[in-house]
Motif scaffolding. Structure first.
Motif, PDB file in Angstrom:
ATOM      1  N   MET A  20     -13.774   2.504 -22.776  1.00 39.75           N
ATOM      2  CA  MET A  20     -12.787   3.149 -21.903  1.00 39.75           C
ATOM      3  C   MET A  20     -12.945   2.634 -20.482  1.00 39.75           C
ATOM      4  SD  MET A  20     -12.091   7.220 -21.336  1.00 39.75           S
ATOM      5  CE  MET A  20     -10.751   7.771 -20.280  1.00 39.75           C
ATOM      6  N   HIS A  21     -11.878   2.116 -19.908  1.00 43.17           N
ATOM      7  CA  HIS A  21     -11.928   1.548 -18.574  1.00 43.17           C
ATOM      8  C   HIS A  21     -11.743   2.626 -17.511  1.00 43.17           C
ATOM      9  CE1 HIS A  21     -11.906  -2.523 -20.135  1.00 43.17           C
ATOM     10  NE2 HIS A  21     -10.886  -2.201 -20.919  1.00 43.17           N
ATOM     11  N   PRO A  22     -12.409   2.476 -16.374  1.00 46.86           N
ATOM     12  CA  PRO A  22     -12.204   3.437 -15.282  1.00 46.86           C
ATOM     13  C   PRO A  22     -10.784   3.313 -14.757  1.00 46.86           C
ATOM     14  CG  PRO A  22     -13.499   1.559 -14.527  1.00 46.86           C
ATOM     15  CD  PRO A  22     -13.382   1.419 -16.023  1.00 46.86           C
ATOM     16  N   PRO A  23     -10.270   4.388 -14.136  1.00 45.25           N
ATOM     17  CA  PRO A  23      -8.892   4.335 -13.637  1.00 45.25           C
ATOM     18  C   PRO A  23      -8.742   3.323 -12.500  1.00 45.25           C
ATOM     19  CG  PRO A  23      -9.997   6.304 -12.839  1.00 45.25           C
ATOM     20  CD  PRO A  23     -10.914   5.673 -13.857  1.00 45.25           C
ATOM     21  N   SER A  24      -7.588   2.751 -12.419  1.00 43.67           N
ATOM     22  CA  SER A  24      -7.254   1.835 -11.329  1.00 43.67           C
ATOM     23  C   SER A  24      -6.000   2.346 -10.645  1.00 43.67           C
ATOM     24  CB  SER A  24      -7.022   0.427 -11.874  1.00 43.67           C
ATOM     25  OG  SER A  24      -5.876   0.419 -12.718  1.00 43.67           O
ATOM     26  N   GLU A  25      -5.597   1.674  -9.582  1.00 43.75           N
ATOM     27  CA  GLU A  25      -4.395   2.098  -8.870  1.00 43.75           C
ATOM     28  C   GLU A  25      -3.182   2.094  -9.793  1.00 43.75           C
ATOM     29  OE1 GLU A  25      -1.893   0.945  -4.829  1.00 43.75           O
ATOM     30  OE2 GLU A  25      -3.108  -0.563  -5.858  1.00 43.75           O
ATOM     31  N   ALA A  26      -3.118   1.137 -10.716  1.00 41.43           N
ATOM     32  CA  ALA A  26      -1.974   1.037 -11.614  1.00 41.43           C
ATOM     33  C   ALA A  26      -1.924   2.157 -12.645  1.00 41.43           C
ATOM     34  CB  ALA A  26      -2.000  -0.320 -12.331  1.00 41.43           C
ATOM     35  N   SER A  27      -3.028   2.920 -12.771  1.00 45.11           N
ATOM     36  CA  SER A  27      -3.067   4.007 -13.754  1.00 45.11           C
ATOM     37  C   SER A  27      -2.201   5.194 -13.333  1.00 45.11           C
ATOM     38  CB  SER A  27      -4.505   4.483 -13.958  1.00 45.11           C
ATOM     39  OG  SER A  27      -5.348   3.413 -14.352  1.00 45.11           O
ATOM     40  N   PHE A  28      -1.845   5.256 -12.061  1.00 44.70           N
ATOM     41  CA  PHE A  28      -1.122   6.414 -11.532  1.00 44.70           C
ATOM     42  C   PHE A  28       0.330   5.992 -11.273  1.00 44.70           C
ATOM     43  CE2 PHE A  28      -5.567   6.823 -10.555  1.00 44.70           C
ATOM     44  CZ  PHE A  28      -5.849   8.133 -10.920  1.00 44.70           C
ATOM     45  N   THR A  29       1.219   6.483 -12.106  1.00 47.13           N
ATOM     46  CA  THR A  29       2.602   5.999 -12.095  1.00 47.13           C
ATOM     47  C   THR A  29       3.614   6.980 -11.528  1.00 47.13           C
ATOM     48  OG1 THR A  29       2.910   6.813 -14.365  1.00 47.13           O
ATOM     49  CG2 THR A  29       2.125   4.543 -14.104  1.00 47.13           C
ATOM     50  N   SER A  30       3.190   8.173 -11.135  1.00 45.45           N
ATOM     51  CA  SER A  30       4.135   9.178 -10.649  1.00 45.45           C
ATOM     52  C   SER A  30       4.717   8.780  -9.296  1.00 45.45           C
ATOM     53  CB  SER A  30       3.453  10.533 -10.535  1.00 45.45           C
ATOM     54  OG  SER A  30       4.300  11.479  -9.908  1.00 45.45           O
ATOM     55  N   ARG A  31       6.029   8.952  -9.146  1.00 48.06           N
ATOM     56  CA  ARG A  31       6.704   8.682  -7.881  1.00 48.06           C
ATOM     57  C   ARG A  31       6.362   9.725  -6.810  1.00 48.06           C
ATOM     58  NH1 ARG A  31      11.686   9.381  -7.476  1.00 48.06           N
ATOM     59  NH2 ARG A  31      12.011   7.904  -5.767  1.00 48.06           N
ATOM     60  N   LEU A  32       5.734  10.794  -7.245  1.00 46.52           N
ATOM     61  CA  LEU A  32       5.346  11.813  -6.277  1.00 46.52           C
ATOM     62  C   LEU A  32       4.201  11.333  -5.386  1.00 46.52           C
ATOM     63  CD1 LEU A  32       5.446  15.050  -8.480  1.00 46.52           C
ATOM     64  CD2 LEU A  32       7.192  14.208  -6.895  1.00 46.52           C
ATOM     65  N   ARG A  33       3.391  10.437  -5.903  1.00 45.18           N
ATOM     66  CA  ARG A  33       2.275   9.884  -5.117  1.00 45.18           C
ATOM     67  C   ARG A  33       2.826   8.761  -4.244  1.00 45.18           C
ATOM     68  NH1 ARG A  33      -2.860  11.354  -7.651  1.00 45.18           N
ATOM     69  NH2 ARG A  33      -2.554  12.173  -9.752  1.00 45.18           N
ATOM     70  N   SER A  34       3.463   9.137  -3.154  1.00 47.19           N
ATOM     71  CA  SER A  34       4.192   8.173  -2.334  1.00 47.19           C
ATOM     72  C   SER A  34       3.889   8.371  -0.850  1.00 47.19           C
ATOM     73  CB  SER A  34       5.696   8.340  -2.556  1.00 47.19           C
ATOM     74  OG  SER A  34       6.122   9.611  -2.071  1.00 47.19           O
ATOM     75  N   ALA A  35       4.172   7.316  -0.086  1.00 40.02           N
ATOM     76  CA  ALA A  35       4.009   7.410   1.360  1.00 40.02           C
ATOM     77  C   ALA A  35       4.957   8.434   1.962  1.00 40.02           C
ATOM     78  CB  ALA A  35       4.245   6.034   1.986  1.00 40.02           C
ATOM     79  N   ALA A  36       6.135   8.591   1.372  1.00 34.56           N
ATOM     80  CA  ALA A  36       7.118   9.551   1.882  1.00 34.56           C
ATOM     81  C   ALA A  36       6.577  10.968   1.836  1.00 34.56           C
ATOM     82  CB  ALA A  36       8.407   9.447   1.071  1.00 34.56           C
ATOM     83  N   VAL A  37       5.923  11.327   0.721  1.00 34.65           N
ATOM     84  CA  VAL A  37       5.332  12.662   0.598  1.00 34.65           C
ATOM     85  C   VAL A  37       4.081  12.779   1.456  1.00 34.65           C
ATOM     86  CG1 VAL A  37       4.226  14.284  -0.995  1.00 34.65           C
ATOM     87  CG2 VAL A  37       6.275  13.037  -1.718  1.00 34.65           C
ATOM     88  N   ALA A  38       3.221  11.747   1.398  1.00 30.69           N
ATOM     89  CA  ALA A  38       1.961  11.784   2.148  1.00 30.69           C
ATOM     90  C   ALA A  38       2.196  11.923   3.646  1.00 30.69           C
ATOM     91  CB  ALA A  38       1.148  10.533   1.849  1.00 30.69           C
ATOM     92  N   ALA A  39       3.203  11.226   4.174  1.00 28.47           N
ATOM     93  CA  ALA A  39       3.475  11.292   5.611  1.00 28.47           C
ATOM     94  C   ALA A  39       3.912  12.687   6.033  1.00 28.47           C
ATOM     95  CB  ALA A  39       4.553  10.270   5.980  1.00 28.47           C
ATOM     96  N   ARG A  40       4.728  13.322   5.209  1.00 29.87           N
ATOM     97  CA  ARG A  40       5.227  14.654   5.566  1.00 29.87           C
ATOM     98  C   ARG A  40       4.131  15.714   5.452  1.00 29.87           C
ATOM     99  NH1 ARG A  40       9.320  11.513   4.139  1.00 29.87           N
ATOM    100  NH2 ARG A  40      11.403  11.898   5.033  1.00 29.87           N
ATOM    101  N   VAL A  41       3.389  15.691   4.357  1.00 27.56           N
ATOM    102  CA  VAL A  41       2.285  16.642   4.223  1.00 27.56           C
ATOM    103  C   VAL A  41       1.216  16.360   5.275  1.00 27.56           C
ATOM    104  CG1 VAL A  41       0.462  17.495   2.695  1.00 27.56           C
ATOM    105  CG2 VAL A  41       2.718  16.973   1.763  1.00 27.56           C
ATOM    106  N   GLY A  42       0.973  15.068   5.531  1.00 23.22           N
ATOM    107  CA  GLY A  42       0.002  14.713   6.553  1.00 23.22           C
ATOM    108  C   GLY A  42       0.400  15.201   7.931  1.00 23.22           C
ATOM    109  N   SER A  43       1.712  15.197   8.222  1.00 27.28           N
ATOM    110  CA  SER A  43       2.179  15.708   9.516  1.00 27.28           C
ATOM    111  C   SER A  43       1.895  17.197   9.647  1.00 27.28           C
ATOM    112  CB  SER A  43       3.682  15.454   9.662  1.00 27.28           C
ATOM    113  OG  SER A  43       3.963  14.071   9.670  1.00 27.28           O
ATOM    114  N   TRP A  44       2.171  17.946   8.589  1.00 28.20           N
ATOM    115  CA  TRP A  44       1.870  19.384   8.620  1.00 28.20           C
ATOM    116  C   TRP A  44       0.373  19.616   8.792  1.00 28.20           C
ATOM    117  CZ3 TRP A  44       4.985  20.768   3.549  1.00 28.20           C
ATOM    118  CH2 TRP A  44       6.345  20.520   3.769  1.00 28.20           C
TER     119      TRP A  44
END
Length: 382
Positions: free
Chosen positions: A1-25
């Protein structure tokens, strides 16, 4: 079993658009917590180049309540932020010496930021609950780590500013800065995720704000104080915990007022025989809880006049408790001269209970609760 990589996470929710807004709050919450935390830290300093104000009497209650509530609100926001950006931490470092160094420095600043944020929030919650599974000074460590964490936050914002600016000025569904692997829709929309994060933060606020706002106490299920206690006011440290016994506060009790070579020694009866004043003042603690009460006693200024102490002088306050970091405190001159500052003998019209400082305690407007010394034994003018 391989450890997770960046490509393992495919959800569009994990995005800069969401991170920037939550990060601002999150950044807003951290900034408010920093400012109110600095106010609290300064209020506890012995040396104050600019005297901490005595008015409004509820000022410290407000700032410390806001400090603790914004800290609690930061917890769900931080969790959402970390969930959103986690795949980026698994990205392979770039090739090339310069790019590798820049990427390494960026990751280091993020590591400091995440570690500092987690420490501040976890230790803050533990402090509010008066649980101290450590040997270091909470106040000095919290103060130092706050500056380090804010510094790391500033570095992070500076590095990511172009992406943050683009994300915040474009639609939340914009995919310009999405990872190549982030192609799968999530269980909710990006706006839905932001709504959940905002709702979670609001729920935490409601569940804890009862510490400061009495109207919310019945529904603030996570508030560390319910507003109850001896004589209707909560107690942080009991007489037993402080090592104060009945013999110490009984017939042998004396309060010394000292200035230079002059000393006046007063019994509880002597204090009760002096002119009494009643002031309605809040008592507010660094843990975020507060309560308003009617305190009756002798003005500190009247006691200092007994030894001809000049106005504007600081007063060293000593408690009967045998030890503890706040056994000795300093009452700054503007507090000592304020007519609302009392050596209180009664609370809500009844003699002080032992846990509230029997036979006499200090109460002053707009002053941290840890400095409202109980079981007074000595006032010495500097």
């Amino acid at each position: 079993m391989h450890p997770p990589s960046e490509a393992s996470f495919t959800s569009r929710l994990r995005s800069a658009a969401v991170a920037a807004r939550v990060g601002s709050w999150l950044g807003i919450c951290f900034t408010i917590a920093l400012i109110t935390g600095l106010i609290s830290h300064y209020a506890q300093n012995v040396v104050q180049p600019v005297p901490f104000p005595t008015s409004p009497s509820w000022g410290y209650r407000l700032t410390q309540g806001v400090h603790v509530v914004t800290g609690y609100a930061s917890i769900p926001l931080l969790l959402v932020k970390l969930w959103t950006v986690y795949p980026k931490l698994l990205k392979r470092p770039p090739r090339g010496r310069r790019a590798f160094v820049v990427d390494g420095l960026e990751r280091a600043s993020i590591g400091v930021l995440v570690a500092g944020a987690i420490f501040l929030l976890a230790s803050g919650v533990a402090n509010a609950a008066q649980w101290y599974p450590w040997d270091f000074s909470f106040r000095t460590t919290h103060f130092a780590l706050a500056w380090i964490t804010i510094g790391a936050l500033v570095v992070h914002i500076a590095v990511k500013l172009p992406i943050i600016r683009h994300a915040l000025t474009h639609d939340i569904d914009d995919t310009t800065h999405d990872r190549p692997a982030a192609t799968e829709p999530g269980p909710v929309s990006r706006r839905g995720l932001l709504g959940v994060a905002a709702l979670a933060a609001a729920a935490v606020v409601v569940a804890t704000v009862g510490n400061t706002v009495p109207a919310f106490r019945r529904i603030s299920v996570f508030a560390v104080r319910d507003g109850e206690g001896p004589q209707g006011v909560p107690v942080n440290k009991s007489a037993a915990a402080a090592g104060v016994t009945g013999e110490m506060v009984g017939d042998a009790y004396r309060l010394e007022v000292v200035h230079g070579g002059r000393t006046v020694t007063l019994t509880r009866a002597d204090l009760a025989g002096m002119s009494q004043r009643t002031e309605r003042l809040p008592i507010a603690c660094v843990e975020g809880w507060s309560a308003t009460a009617d305190w009756t006693g002798v003005r500190v200024r009247d006691l200092l006049d007994l030894v001809d102490a000049p106005q504007g002088r600081d007063v060293e306050v000593l408690s009967l408790q045998p030890s503890g970091p706040f056994r000795r405190t300093v009452l700054q001159g503007n507090f000592a001269d304020d007519e609302r500052t009392l050596v209180a003998l009664a609370l809500h019209g009844e003699p002080l209970s032992r846990d509230h400082g029997e036979p006499a305690r200090l109460i002053a407007p707009n002053r941290p609760g840890v400095l409202q010394t109980k079981w007074l034994s000595r006032l010495e003018v500097a």
